[in-house]
Enzyme design. Structure first.
Site, PDB file in Angstrom:
ATOM      1  N   SER A 175       0.837  -1.070   0.052  1.00 14.67           N
ATOM      2  CA  SER A 175      -0.172   0.003  -0.075  1.00 14.67           C
ATOM      3  C   SER A 175       0.835   1.151  -0.009  1.00 14.67           C
ATOM      4  O   SER A 175       0.564   2.288  -1.062  1.00 14.67           O
ATOM      5  CB  SER A 175      -0.866   0.152   1.273  1.00 14.67           C
ATOM      6  OG  SER A 175      -1.640  -1.298   1.146  1.00 14.67           O
ATOM      7  N   ALA A 211       9.804   0.318   2.934  1.00 20.06           N
ATOM      8  CA  ALA A 211       8.477   0.160   3.311  1.00 20.06           C
ATOM      9  C   ALA A 211       8.133  -1.386   3.461  1.00 20.06           C
ATOM     10  O   ALA A 211       7.000  -1.465   3.967  1.00 20.06           O
ATOM     11  CB  ALA A 211       7.784   0.835   2.312  1.00 20.06           C
ATOM     12  N   LYS A 265       2.328   2.177  16.069  1.00 23.06           N
ATOM     13  CA  LYS A 265       2.229   1.101  17.012  1.00 23.06           C
ATOM     14  C   LYS A 265       3.447   0.633  17.762  1.00 23.06           C
ATOM     15  O   LYS A 265       3.587  -0.021  18.414  1.00 23.06           O
ATOM     16  CB  LYS A 265       1.504   0.024  16.260  1.00 23.06           C
ATOM     17  CG  LYS A 265       0.136   0.160  15.843  1.00 23.06           C
ATOM     18  CD  LYS A 265      -0.278  -1.075  14.801  1.00 23.06           C
ATOM     19  CE  LYS A 265      -1.938  -0.759  14.527  1.00 23.06           C
ATOM     20  NZ  LYS A 265      -2.235   0.298  13.792  1.00 23.06           N
ATOM     21  N   LYS A 310       8.638  -3.137  14.947  1.00 22.63           N
ATOM     22  CA  LYS A 310       8.818  -1.756  14.453  1.00 22.63           C
ATOM     23  C   LYS A 310       9.660  -0.958  15.281  1.00 22.63           C
ATOM     24  O   LYS A 310      10.512   0.017  14.834  1.00 22.63           O
ATOM     25  CB  LYS A 310       7.339  -1.250  14.009  1.00 22.63           C
ATOM     26  CG  LYS A 310       6.720  -1.933  12.873  1.00 22.63           C
ATOM     27  CD  LYS A 310       7.645  -2.117  11.661  1.00 22.63           C
ATOM     28  CE  LYS A 310       7.410  -0.870  10.822  1.00 22.63           C
ATOM     29  NZ  LYS A 310       8.186  -0.901   9.457  1.00 22.63           N
ATOM     30  N   ASN A 355      -2.569   5.034  10.951  1.00 24.75           N
ATOM     31  CA  ASN A 355      -3.470   4.117   9.912  1.00 24.75           C
ATOM     32  C   ASN A 355      -3.437   5.263   8.581  1.00 24.75           C
ATOM     33  O   ASN A 355      -3.527   6.307   8.646  1.00 24.75           O
ATOM     34  CB  ASN A 355      -4.701   3.979  10.447  1.00 24.75           C
ATOM     35  CG  ASN A 355      -4.505   2.856  11.577  1.00 24.75           C
ATOM     36  OD1 ASN A 355      -4.476   1.717  11.658  1.00 24.75           O
ATOM     37  ND2 ASN A 355      -4.637   3.493  12.678  1.00 24.75           N
ATOM     38  N   VAL A 356      -3.264   4.088   7.557  1.00 26.53           N
ATOM     39  CA  VAL A 356      -3.523   4.987   6.261  1.00 26.53           C
ATOM     40  C   VAL A 356      -4.700   4.311   5.490  1.00 26.53           C
ATOM     41  O   VAL A 356      -4.978   3.004   5.640  1.00 26.53           O
ATOM     42  CB  VAL A 356      -2.455   4.457   5.425  1.00 26.53           C
ATOM     43  CG1 VAL A 356      -2.377   4.863   3.949  1.00 26.53           C
ATOM     44  CG2 VAL A 356      -1.162   5.110   6.067  1.00 26.53           C
ATOM     45  N   SER A 381      -5.474   1.163   3.078  1.00 24.96           N
ATOM     46  CA  SER A 381      -4.106   0.324   3.164  1.00 24.96           C
ATOM     47  C   SER A 381      -4.788  -1.257   3.491  1.00 24.96           C
ATOM     48  O   SER A 381      -5.628  -1.416   4.102  1.00 24.96           O
ATOM     49  CB  SER A 381      -2.990   0.620   4.070  1.00 24.96           C
ATOM     50  OG  SER A 381      -3.598   0.696   5.337  1.00 24.96           O
ATOM     51  N   THR A 388     -14.279  -3.382  17.556  1.00 23.07           N
ATOM     52  CA  THR A 388     -13.618  -4.223  18.783  1.00 23.07           C
ATOM     53  C   THR A 388     -14.283  -3.551  19.762  1.00 23.07           C
ATOM     54  O   THR A 388     -14.598  -4.451  20.937  1.00 23.07           O
ATOM     55  CB  THR A 388     -12.167  -4.213  18.756  1.00 23.07           C
ATOM     56  OG1 THR A 388     -11.719  -2.924  18.352  1.00 23.07           O
ATOM     57  CG2 THR A 388     -11.722  -5.134  17.430  1.00 23.07           C
ATOM     58  N   GLU A 441      -4.132  -5.622  20.423  1.00 24.70           N
ATOM     59  CA  GLU A 441      -4.689  -4.555  20.081  1.00 24.70           C
ATOM     60  C   GLU A 441      -4.645  -3.706  20.995  1.00 24.70           C
ATOM     61  O   GLU A 441      -4.940  -3.802  22.408  1.00 24.70           O
ATOM     62  CB  GLU A 441      -6.148  -4.385  19.412  1.00 24.70           C
ATOM     63  CG  GLU A 441      -6.305  -4.742  17.805  1.00 24.70           C
ATOM     64  CD  GLU A 441      -7.608  -4.883  17.603  1.00 24.70           C
ATOM     65  OE1 GLU A 441      -7.790  -4.232  16.323  1.00 24.70           O
ATOM     66  OE2 GLU A 441      -8.494  -4.969  18.189  1.00 24.70           O
TER      67      GLU A 441
END
Length: 626
Positions: free
Chosen positions: A302, A373, A419, A431, A457-458, A461, A482, A558
């Protein structure tokens, strides 16, 4: 076959102007002398002078291209053209009269008077004709017919252009009022359409219109300065009032001329989550990329594919597409071939976990810039397969970073995520390790620069919530959320990549920012349940009635709330809009490299418990949820 008429309206306009030119000369003489005579001129000389002026005017009018415009759309530009034609006529005629008579018998004020009279006789009929046509159109609009009455949000240039478009004979809409964002123009009007109130007064404006028997059938946004939060509030108001909400294209997307039909577009989720366009340092971005050899890892993903598109537009010398998925590589390579067929492109099928493959690609293509990426980013998938996630995100980044140093790459850009801040999942922690390694190398003083860019967030994606909601809507629901309190930062992929390139150019040009993490300004976080309800409304359906919302509980790894800064990383503003920097928490590069070597061995042995234990030592703030 349609026969082209011998005479058209341009010929009629030209004949009109020639006649007006002759009358203007006679009128100027009369105004100066009080009679149609000049001292020392007989009737024959007066006729010759009038004829000479008329022929001069005819030639000047044709030279000034006065017959390209349409009278019914006469505007300031047309007035400038008329002024140019009248001025050219007077200048040429005055020179001719000087050559013939030395201006002995022609008063000096006559050409000046003639200029004003000629301009009035040329422009007056045009603007009277336009006024007459506008009144006829206004009368038709007032009558209503089949045109849709609309209320416009915004009282700027786009609104003015839209109102002018509604004056066309085949217009679909009829503007009955304007709503101003700031309220500063309330009480004023644009082309006779009143600004009735501010966006905060929408409900009271609707009540007044209802009392007057002039309710709109649609609310159309013309003000593209509204950010995502304002668009969400406007959508809520429109929903309460039972009004469909739409928007017009941006001013830069519109064609010239009011005869072009404006396409009214439905509000998209990007409008609800986006922000006004950030002013970009395009010169810096061009200087970074133009003429350079560039390599993009994860080129078919993405973010990677959008990086490829935008980088290719800045005319690099060559572009290497490094991608592990054959189909994704084929797709982006095919698109790039059509987008820039002359660009030297090199599709390379390979995995960043394979250090030899990365090393071979860099030796063969000698990139000057590397955009990293490639990543596994789906939180539950990485949570269930932690060794695979760590191999790609942490070890893979080490492989790319080390290869950049070994082959003299000038700049490597590490794409990170929010994140990585106080991670509760393996993906985020992996990451964060990648960030740490890039930071440590950047602070080590080697010639290669390492710029780390972090964002949230994108939209659209792979694995993001918006495509999931769209799929669930198409299936009739329910939309799965959620937790009612969950929030996320959002950004469009185009904007994210633009800011990545801008941050890269900024970091490359500012060595004093070595080791810092560039954080894209993500605006305000959005509640996911609110987003779900608004996407249902955008589909023309009713939340909880037509489409249900189901709460499923947090998935593995999450968090309810994402963060973009750690407590030990106080944010610092830069002189580039939309970009902040985080103060680095540095580690020793040799120690980190040794830990990554051991981590790689544990992951390749699929010893997930040992790998997770090492990850917790590397990232002390990593706090997995039970």
């Amino acid at each position: 076959m349609r026969v082209k008429p011998i005479l058209h309206r341009g010929h009629v306009a030209f004949a009109h102007d020639v006649i007006m030119a002759a009358l203007s000369f006679l009128a100027a003489v009369h105004l100066r002398q009080g009679e149609l005579a000049m001292p020392g001129w007989d009737a024959a000389m007066m006729a010759i002078a009038t004829m000479a002026f008329t022929l001069t005017a005819a030639a000047a009018f044709l030279m000034s291209r006065m017959y390209k415009g349409v009278w019914r759309y006469a505007s300031v530009n047309d007035l400038m053209t008329l002024t140019r034609g009248a001025t050219l006529t007077i200048l040429i005629f005055t020179v001719l009269m000087f050559l013939v008579t030395r201006l002995q018998d022609l008063p000096r004020s006559v050409p000046v008077i003639n200029w004003f009279v000629l301009l009035a006789l040329l422009g007056g009929p045009r603007f009277l004709y336009r006024s007459w046509k506008d009144r006829r159109r206004s009368a038709k609009n007032a009558a209503g017919g089949t045109r849709v009455p609309v209320l416009l949000v915004g009282a700027g240039d786009e609104a003015e252009l839209f109102i002018r478009a509604t004056m066309a004979p085949d217009a679909e809409y009829r503007a009955i009022g304007l709503i101003s964002d700031g309220g500063g123009r309330v009480g004023r009007n644009i082309h006779g359409i009143d600004v009735l109130g501010s966006t905060a007064e929408l409900e009271s404006v609707m009540a007044r219109l209802k009392a007057a028997g002039s309710l709109p059938q649609r609310l159309i946004v013309t003000d593209h300065r509204l950010d995502g939060g304002e668009m969400r509030r406007l959508l809520d108001q429109a929903d309460r009032l039972g009004l469909p909400l739409a928007r017009i294209p941006r001013l830069t997307d519109l064609k010239d001329g009011v005869e072009d039909k404006l396409t009214i577009r439905p509000i998209a989720v990007e409008d609800l989550l986006g922000r006004p366009q950030t002013v970009l340092d395009r010169e810096g971005m061009e200087a970074l990329i133009k003429g350079k050899r560039v390599l993009v890892t994860g080129a078919g993903g993405s973010i990677g594919s959008e990086l490829v598109r935008q980088i290719s537009d800045w005319a690099p010398e060559s572009l290497v597409l490094f991608e592990a998925c054959e189909f994704n590589l084929y797709t982006i390579d095919l698109e790039l071939a059509g987008r820039h067929p002359d660009l030297a492109r090199h599709p390379v099928l390979g995995d960043v976990r394979d250090a030899t493959r990365i090393d071979d690609a860099m030796r063969a293509h000698r990139p000057e810039l590397v955009f990293h990426a490639a990543a596994l980013k789906h939180v539950p998938m990485v949570e269930w397969n932690p060794d695979e996630g760590l191999l790609t995100n942490a070890v893979g980044t080490r492989n790319v970073a080390d290869a950049c140093a070994a082959h003299g790459v000038r700049l490597m850009v590490q794409i990170s995520t929010d994140k990585a801040v106080n991670p509760t999942n393996v993906m985020g922690a992996s990451k964060r390790v990648a960030e740490m390694y890039a930071q440590a190398l950047d602070l080590s003083g080697i010639s290669t620069r390492y710029v780390t860019v972090r964002f949230g967030n994108v939209l659209g994606s792979t694995g993001s919530v918006v495509p999931l909601f769209q799929k669930q809507l198409a299936e009739g629901g329910p939309l799965t959320v959620t937790d009612p309190e969950m929030t996320r930062y959002f950004m469009t992929v185009r904007e994210a990549v633009e800011l990545v390139l801008q941050a890269s150019a900024f970091g490359d040009a500012h060595p004093d920012y070595r080791g810092k993490i560039f954080v894209l300004d993500m605006g305000e976080p959005v509640r996911i349940v609110h987003l779900a309800r608004q996407m249902i409304r955008l589909a023309g359906l009713r939340p909880d009635i037509d489409i249900k919302i189901a709460f499923t509980g947090l998935r593995p790894g999450e968090k309810l709330f994402e963060e973009i800064f750690h407590g030990a990383e106080p944010p610092v503003a830069t002189d580039r809009e939309g970009i902040l920097v985080a103060t680095p928490r540095s580690v020793d590069v040799a120690e980190l490299a040794a830990e990554l070597h051991n981590l790689e061995g544990e992951c390749r042995a699929h010893d997930a418990p040992a790998a997770i234990a090492r990850l917790r030592r590397l990232v002390p703030e990593y706090a997995p949820k039970p």
